[in-house]
Scaffold this motif. Structure first.
Motif, PDB file in Angstrom:
ATOM      1  N   SER A  17      19.608  16.557   6.721  1.00  0.00           N
ATOM      2  CA  SER A  17      18.814  15.936   5.662  1.00  0.00           C
ATOM      3  C   SER A  17      17.299  16.550   5.564  1.00  0.00           C
ATOM      4  O   SER A  17      16.691  16.787   6.383  1.00  0.00           O
ATOM      5  CB  SER A  17      18.608  14.419   5.906  1.00  0.00           C
ATOM      6  OG  SER A  17      17.453  14.094   5.399  1.00  0.00           O
ATOM      7  N   PRO A  18      17.360  17.118   4.173  1.00  0.00           N
ATOM      8  CA  PRO A  18      15.991  17.828   4.071  1.00  0.00           C
ATOM      9  C   PRO A  18      14.955  16.894   4.352  1.00  0.00           C
ATOM     10  O   PRO A  18      13.710  17.396   4.670  1.00  0.00           O
ATOM     11  CB  PRO A  18      15.983  18.312   2.460  1.00  0.00           C
ATOM     12  CG  PRO A  18      17.032  17.632   1.990  1.00  0.00           C
ATOM     13  CD  PRO A  18      18.043  17.035   3.127  1.00  0.00           C
ATOM     14  N   TYR A  19      15.063  15.530   4.256  1.00  0.00           N
ATOM     15  CA  TYR A  19      13.869  14.552   4.397  1.00  0.00           C
ATOM     16  C   TYR A  19      13.555  14.522   5.909  1.00  0.00           C
ATOM     17  O   TYR A  19      12.380  14.293   6.461  1.00  0.00           O
ATOM     18  CB  TYR A  19      14.262  13.338   3.760  1.00  0.00           C
ATOM     19  CG  TYR A  19      14.358  13.375   2.210  1.00  0.00           C
ATOM     20  CD1 TYR A  19      13.388  13.618   1.395  1.00  0.00           C
ATOM     21  CD2 TYR A  19      15.890  13.464   1.639  1.00  0.00           C
ATOM     22  CE1 TYR A  19      13.715  13.948  -0.025  1.00  0.00           C
ATOM     23  CE2 TYR A  19      16.226  13.635   0.630  1.00  0.00           C
ATOM     24  CZ  TYR A  19      14.886  13.867  -0.293  1.00  0.00           C
ATOM     25  OH  TYR A  19      15.405  14.186  -1.513  1.00  0.00           O
ATOM     26  N   ARG A  22      11.786  17.752   7.056  1.00  0.00           N
ATOM     27  CA  ARG A  22      10.471  17.947   7.058  1.00  0.00           C
ATOM     28  C   ARG A  22       9.616  16.977   7.682  1.00  0.00           C
ATOM     29  O   ARG A  22       8.616  17.453   8.385  1.00  0.00           O
ATOM     30  CB  ARG A  22      10.293  17.535   5.539  1.00  0.00           C
ATOM     31  CG  ARG A  22      10.224  16.156   5.108  1.00  0.00           C
ATOM     32  CD  ARG A  22       9.251  15.961   3.846  1.00  0.00           C
ATOM     33  NE  ARG A  22       9.861  16.694   2.645  1.00  0.00           N
ATOM     34  CZ  ARG A  22       9.967  15.981   1.311  1.00  0.00           C
ATOM     35  NH1 ARG A  22      10.015  14.820   1.277  1.00  0.00           N
ATOM     36  NH2 ARG A  22      10.197  16.882   0.222  1.00  0.00           N
ATOM     37  N   LEU A  42      25.750   8.184   8.357  1.00  0.00           N
ATOM     38  CA  LEU A  42      25.339   7.368   7.264  1.00  0.00           C
ATOM     39  C   LEU A  42      26.418   6.733   6.490  1.00  0.00           C
ATOM     40  O   LEU A  42      26.350   5.935   5.585  1.00  0.00           O
ATOM     41  CB  LEU A  42      24.694   8.521   6.128  1.00  0.00           C
ATOM     42  CG  LEU A  42      23.279   9.189   6.672  1.00  0.00           C
ATOM     43  CD1 LEU A  42      22.826  10.148   5.592  1.00  0.00           C
ATOM     44  CD2 LEU A  42      22.148   8.108   6.872  1.00  0.00           C
ATOM     45  N   LYS A  45      26.098   3.048   8.739  1.00  0.00           N
ATOM     46  CA  LYS A  45      24.499   3.003   9.256  1.00  0.00           C
ATOM     47  C   LYS A  45      24.396   2.025  10.417  1.00  0.00           C
ATOM     48  O   LYS A  45      24.863   1.032  10.539  1.00  0.00           O
ATOM     49  CB  LYS A  45      23.830   2.531   8.218  1.00  0.00           C
ATOM     50  CG  LYS A  45      24.011   3.634   7.072  1.00  0.00           C
ATOM     51  CD  LYS A  45      22.796   3.260   5.884  1.00  0.00           C
ATOM     52  CE  LYS A  45      23.021   4.263   4.644  1.00  0.00           C
ATOM     53  NZ  LYS A  45      22.715   3.930   3.423  1.00  0.00           N
ATOM     54  N   GLY A  57      17.514   1.515   3.326  1.00  0.00           N
ATOM     55  CA  GLY A  57      18.466   2.111   3.811  1.00  0.00           C
ATOM     56  C   GLY A  57      18.707   3.278   4.186  1.00  0.00           C
ATOM     57  O   GLY A  57      19.815   3.858   4.664  1.00  0.00           O
ATOM     58  N   LYS A  58      17.761   4.267   4.184  1.00  0.00           N
ATOM     59  CA  LYS A  58      17.922   5.509   4.256  1.00  0.00           C
ATOM     60  C   LYS A  58      17.300   5.992   5.437  1.00  0.00           C
ATOM     61  O   LYS A  58      16.060   5.604   6.065  1.00  0.00           O
ATOM     62  CB  LYS A  58      17.140   6.237   2.983  1.00  0.00           C
ATOM     63  CG  LYS A  58      18.045   5.962   1.730  1.00  0.00           C
ATOM     64  CD  LYS A  58      17.559   6.765   0.664  1.00  0.00           C
ATOM     65  CE  LYS A  58      18.296   6.475  -0.619  1.00  0.00           C
ATOM     66  NZ  LYS A  58      18.126   7.239  -1.628  1.00  0.00           N
ATOM     67  N   VAL A  59      17.595   7.420   6.055  1.00  0.00           N
ATOM     68  CA  VAL A  59      16.875   8.310   6.798  1.00  0.00           C
ATOM     69  C   VAL A  59      15.935   9.017   6.015  1.00  0.00           C
ATOM     70  O   VAL A  59      16.319   9.488   5.098  1.00  0.00           O
ATOM     71  CB  VAL A  59      17.791   8.916   7.917  1.00  0.00           C
ATOM     72  CG1 VAL A  59      18.477   8.140   8.657  1.00  0.00           C
ATOM     73  CG2 VAL A  59      18.832   9.719   7.218  1.00  0.00           C
ATOM     74  N   PRO A  60      14.931   9.521   6.707  1.00  0.00           N
ATOM     75  CA  PRO A  60      14.357   9.240   8.094  1.00  0.00           C
ATOM     76  C   PRO A  60      13.376   7.776   8.218  1.00  0.00           C
ATOM     77  O   PRO A  60      13.034   7.429   7.231  1.00  0.00           O
ATOM     78  CB  PRO A  60      13.468  10.338   8.359  1.00  0.00           C
ATOM     79  CG  PRO A  60      12.943  10.897   6.910  1.00  0.00           C
ATOM     80  CD  PRO A  60      13.886  10.573   5.990  1.00  0.00           C
ATOM     81  N   GLU A  71      10.235   6.467   4.405  1.00  0.00           N
ATOM     82  CA  GLU A  71       9.919   7.416   3.339  1.00  0.00           C
ATOM     83  C   GLU A  71       9.268   8.796   3.998  1.00  0.00           C
ATOM     84  O   GLU A  71       8.223   8.504   4.609  1.00  0.00           O
ATOM     85  CB  GLU A  71       9.078   6.755   2.328  1.00  0.00           C
ATOM     86  CG  GLU A  71       9.796   5.994   1.350  1.00  0.00           C
ATOM     87  CD  GLU A  71      11.023   6.731   0.606  1.00  0.00           C
ATOM     88  OE1 GLU A  71      10.519   7.676  -0.070  1.00  0.00           O
ATOM     89  OE2 GLU A  71      11.960   6.052   0.722  1.00  0.00           O
ATOM     90  N   SER A  72       9.769   9.885   3.845  1.00  0.00           N
ATOM     91  CA  SER A  72       9.549  10.919   4.805  1.00  0.00           C
ATOM     92  C   SER A  72       7.917  11.647   4.510  1.00  0.00           C
ATOM     93  O   SER A  72       7.626  11.598   5.401  1.00  0.00           O
ATOM     94  CB  SER A  72      10.520  12.328   4.421  1.00  0.00           C
ATOM     95  OG  SER A  72      10.463  12.425   2.934  1.00  0.00           O
ATOM     96  N   ASP A 107       9.389  16.826  -4.833  1.00  0.00           N
ATOM     97  CA  ASP A 107      10.415  15.630  -4.798  1.00  0.00           C
ATOM     98  C   ASP A 107      10.895  15.151  -6.043  1.00  0.00           C
ATOM     99  O   ASP A 107      11.995  14.812  -6.382  1.00  0.00           O
ATOM    100  CB  ASP A 107       9.855  14.392  -3.977  1.00  0.00           C
ATOM    101  CG  ASP A 107      10.098  14.631  -2.328  1.00  0.00           C
ATOM    102  OD1 ASP A 107      10.535  15.883  -1.932  1.00  0.00           O
ATOM    103  OD2 ASP A 107      10.077  13.791  -1.475  1.00  0.00           O
TER     104      ASP A 107
HETATM  105  N1  GSH Z   1      12.719   9.432  -0.649  1.00  0.00           N
HETATM  106  C1  GSH Z   1      13.390   9.248   0.662  1.00  0.00           C
HETATM  107  C2  GSH Z   1      14.761  10.042   0.742  1.00  0.00           C
HETATM  108  C3  GSH Z   1      15.638   9.977   1.862  1.00  0.00           C
HETATM  109  C4  GSH Z   1      16.901  10.125   1.580  1.00  0.00           C
HETATM  110  O1  GSH Z   1      17.527  10.324   0.441  1.00  0.00           O
HETATM  111  N2  GSH Z   1      18.108  10.165   2.729  1.00  0.00           N
HETATM  112  C5  GSH Z   1      19.419  10.364   2.464  1.00  0.00           C
HETATM  113  C6  GSH Z   1      19.727  11.278   3.521  1.00  0.00           C
HETATM  114  S1  GSH Z   1      19.265  12.862   2.761  1.00  0.00           S
HETATM  115  C7  GSH Z   1      19.765   8.799   3.108  1.00  0.00           C
HETATM  116  O2  GSH Z   1      19.471   8.357   3.764  1.00  0.00           O
HETATM  117  N3  GSH Z   1      21.078   8.611   2.423  1.00  0.00           N
HETATM  118  C8  GSH Z   1      21.819   7.394   2.881  1.00  0.00           C
HETATM  119  C9  GSH Z   1      22.072   6.710   1.541  1.00  0.00           C
HETATM  120  O3  GSH Z   1      21.583   6.780   0.223  1.00  0.00           O
HETATM  121  O4  GSH Z   1      22.581   5.302   1.783  1.00  0.00           O
HETATM  122  C10 GSH Z   1      12.657  10.175   1.780  1.00  0.00           C
HETATM  123  O5  GSH Z   1      11.846  10.989   1.371  1.00  0.00           O
HETATM  124  O6  GSH Z   1      12.665   9.881   2.975  1.00  0.00           O
END
Ligand code: GSH
Length: 234
Positions: A17-19, A22, A42, A45, A57-60, A71-72, A107
């Motif tokens: 994941s690019p986020y 970083r 993912l 989860k 529900g996202k990483v990181p 939020e990265s 972004d």
């Molecule tokens: N805006 C978020 C984007 C994070 C994001 O899109 N993470 C993706 C992995 S690259 C994720 O967790 N996807 C799981 C999902 O959408 O359910 C950030 O900057 O942290």
């Protein structure tokens, strides 16, 4: 999954994941080591991820002494403020606002213009995406001149890697991988000499080298994504 409390510092991530990349880069620049890294699936989860980031529900997610930060770019700012070490954001309020502006541009404008590569099915799709991404790259070339000053300092952050560097740096291995597979050159040396030089410098910088995945790993993943999109066997 064990509860987050009790562990000083834990990063919930996904290795490509690019986020997440970083955030790892920011931790490395800051010299924060010894945190526990938890790789998330993912598709399935963990409860810890869902309870730590119930909104997206996202990483990181960075969990510091039991408190989640999501939020990265917010995490990068938190890391900069919570630990001593080389500054990631500029100290001058106006320069800090410019760094935040460009990170948001990366972004909100740059990445969405180039992201359709991931789902492109044909060479025509890819050519169209490439064309659509170029104006944002032109803008970034100018931003690098603005941020690194007319003296031509090596990074967006000036003499050292800063906020805009990790904002763009998280995508760098992806850009290289897509270039390799699609036969493109997004940060083309002839058209964007400063960005091309920045990309080489950033990738080679000791501070972040180990925090970035191998381009080859992304190439393999990207080819699988492409095969899934086009329905090809792999
Ligand atoms: N805006 C978020 C984007 C994070 C994001 O899109 N993470 C993706 C992995 S690259 C994720 O967790 N996807 C799981 C999902 O959408 O359910 C950030 O900057 O942290």
């Amino acid at each position: 999954m064990a509860a987050a409390a009790g562990v000083e510092l834990r990063l919930l991530g996904e290795c490509l994941s690019p986020y997440c990349i970083r955030v790892k880069q920011a931790l490395a620049v800051k010299g924060v080591a010894g945190y526990e890294y938890v790789e998330e699936d993912l598709e399935h989860k963990s409860e810890l991820l869902l309870s730590s980031n119930p909104v997206h529900g996202k990483v990181p997610v960075l969990i510091h002494r039991g408190a989640p930060v999501c939020e990265s770019l917010v995490i990068v700012q938190y890391v900069d403020e919570a630990w001593a070490g080389p500054a990631i954001l500029p100290s001058d309020p106006y320069e800090r606002s410019r760094a935040r502006f460009w990170a948001a541009y990366i972004d909100d404008k740059f990445f969405p213009s180039w992201e359709p590569f991931f789902k492109s099915k044909t060479a025509e799709d890819r050519a169209e995406t490439f064309k659509n991404a170029i104006p944002a790259v032109e803008t970034l070339e100018k931003a690098l001149t603005e941020c690194s000053s007319s003296e031509g300092k090596p990074f967006f952050g000036g003499d050292s890697i800063g906020y805009v560097d990790v904002a763009l740096g998280g995508y760098l291995a992806w850009i290289k991988a897509v270039d390799e597979v699609a036969g493109t050159s997004l940060f083309d040396e002839a058209k964007f000499p400063r960005l091309a030089a920045w990309a080489e410098r950033f990738a080679a910088a000791d501070a972040v080298r180990d925090a970035s995945p191998a381009v080859e790993d992304i190439v393999v993943f990207y080819k699988k994504m492409q095969a899934a999109e086009t329905g090809a066997e792999h």
